[in-house]
Design a protein around this motif. Structure first.
Motif: not given
Length: 403
Positions: A383-384, A387-390, A393, A395
């Motif tokens: 995903a990264l 450039d997509e949302m994993p 989360d 963080d």
């Protein structure tokens, strides 16, 4: 040679990243690997112990027994990693581990049906065996800490435990069972990811040691290997296991706090079925594989890159297994070995982008849960890169938490 993505490290995390990145067949992916003594993926029990590891069982509870026995004196301190283990990991890790665990049934079918790779997914559950009041208090602490997972946890009294596991020590008082914690064959899982990636078009380069990371300004542009070859890429993935800090220095100029944590393991000859599920005790964990071999692990030792096996530690594991399953007294040991887990100070992985460097991603520091969390890690990295949302989360797993 030019690639869109280079994954550095061919253990289970790197292999999963290569597999998931090659799934869409829209990228030129290379998986580069250099086998060093102590590769953790091939020194693993293969436990998918999403709850068990998150609450400090596995190696953590063995460490707890050592502290209780007074082995935290200075002469023994070097063997141990942190003075407060075992402990329950934060919710971010629970979510991460459980999400990965949930992917295994479908992943098993996919790799088996589409690529002919069987990594021996077995639904076994994990039982934490209770011998005494201290064990029971710790089990009660675990149970009270995870009320949201009550459907996945059950208590077994002495009679129920003996019914489930007839060969267990009759002195055992009962067990706390984690119903969703299963197992795989770690060798086969790593090979399945790798072969699946190859069949999907990825290039697999063995015996390839990365000695430098090439950059133009703040952007990674490739790697240089020990043989003098240059491999170009747009994105470099650090999946170098216990050696991840070395690659981080090459790429960013800054080390990350990943260090080797040794674990020794014992493997028996093939035996008739002696346990139905995986067992964790305050002395060891025990898993019987589909071919009948019994795996007993594992120590937690801060010994650098030492991969020797040592008699006191191996004997301690065997004695722990005999305490749990007295019928193993006549077993023959097939082999012993050790592996180097990529440990971090908070036992959480390091995932995602590095500040100030473009075209570089961390996928490392998974400590003793690399097998379990490889499935979700591969999806996160894919995903990264796109450039997509994993899918979860991440963080809490950023390298910047150590700044």
């Amino acid at each position: 040679m030019n690639f869109d993505v280079i994954v550095a490290g061919g253990g289970v995390i790197g292999a999963s990243c290569a597999y998931h990145l090659s799934r869409r067949r829209d990228l030129r992916v290379a998986l580069v690997d250099y086998k060093r003594p102590g590769n953790a993926s091939r020194a693993s029990a293969g436990g998918l112990w999403a709850i068990g590891e998150s609450v400090g069982l596995g190696c953590g509870v063995i460490f707890f027994r050592k502290l209780r026995a007074g082995l935290h004196a200075a002469s023994d301190q070097s063997r141990l990693v942190s003075a407060d283990a075992p402990h329950i990991l934060p919710k971010s890790f629970f979510d991460f581990a459980l999400a990965s665990n949930a992917r295994y049934p479908a992943l098993y079918r996919e790799l088996k049906d589409e690529h002919g790779m069987d990594f021996k997914f077995e639904r076994t559950g994990l039982k934490y065996v209770i011998y005494d009041d201290e064990d029971r208090r710790y089990a009660e602490h675990i149970h009270a800490s995870i009320p949201h997972l009550s459907d996945e946890v059950c208590w077994l009294d002495q009679v129920a435990l003996r019914t489930e596991e007839p060969f267990i020590n009759p002195e055992a008082q009962g067990a706390l069972e984690f119903l969703c914690d299963h197992q795989v064959n770690p060798f086969r899982l790593t090979d399945a990811y790798t072969e699946g990636a190859r069949r999907q078009g990825a290039t697999v380069l063995y015996h390839t040691d990365v000695v430098d990371v090439l950059k133009v300004g703040s952007r990674v542009t490739g790697i240089r290997t020990a043989s003098g070859k240059t491999l170009s890429c747009n994105v470099l993935i650090n999946a170098a296991g216990a050696w991840a800090s070395d690659l981080s220095v090459m790429a960013t100029g800054v080390p990350i706090p990943v260090k080797p944590v040794k674990g020794q393991i014992v493997l028996s000859e093939r035996l008739p079925r002696v346990i139905r599920g995986c067992l964790s005790t305050s002395d060891c964990y025990i898993a019987q594989k589909d071919n009948g071999e019994v795996l007993i692990g594992s120590t937690t030792e801060d010994k650098g890159y030492d991969v020797s096996t040592t008699y006191p530690e191996i004997a301690g594991l065997v004695q722990g297994a005999l305490r749990c399953l007295p019928g193993l007294s006549d077993l023959h040991v097939k082999r012993t070995w050790s592996g180097l887990r990529p440990g971090t100070p908070d036992e959480l992985p390091i995932l995602g982008r590095a500040d100030g460097v473009d075209g570089y991603l961390h996928a490392c520091g998974h400590f003793r849960t690399g097998i379990l969390t490889s499935a979700i890690t591969g999806e996160i990295i894919d995903a990264l890169v796109h450039d997509e949302m994993p899918p979860v989360d991440i963080d809490a797993f950023a390298a910047s938490r150590f700044a």
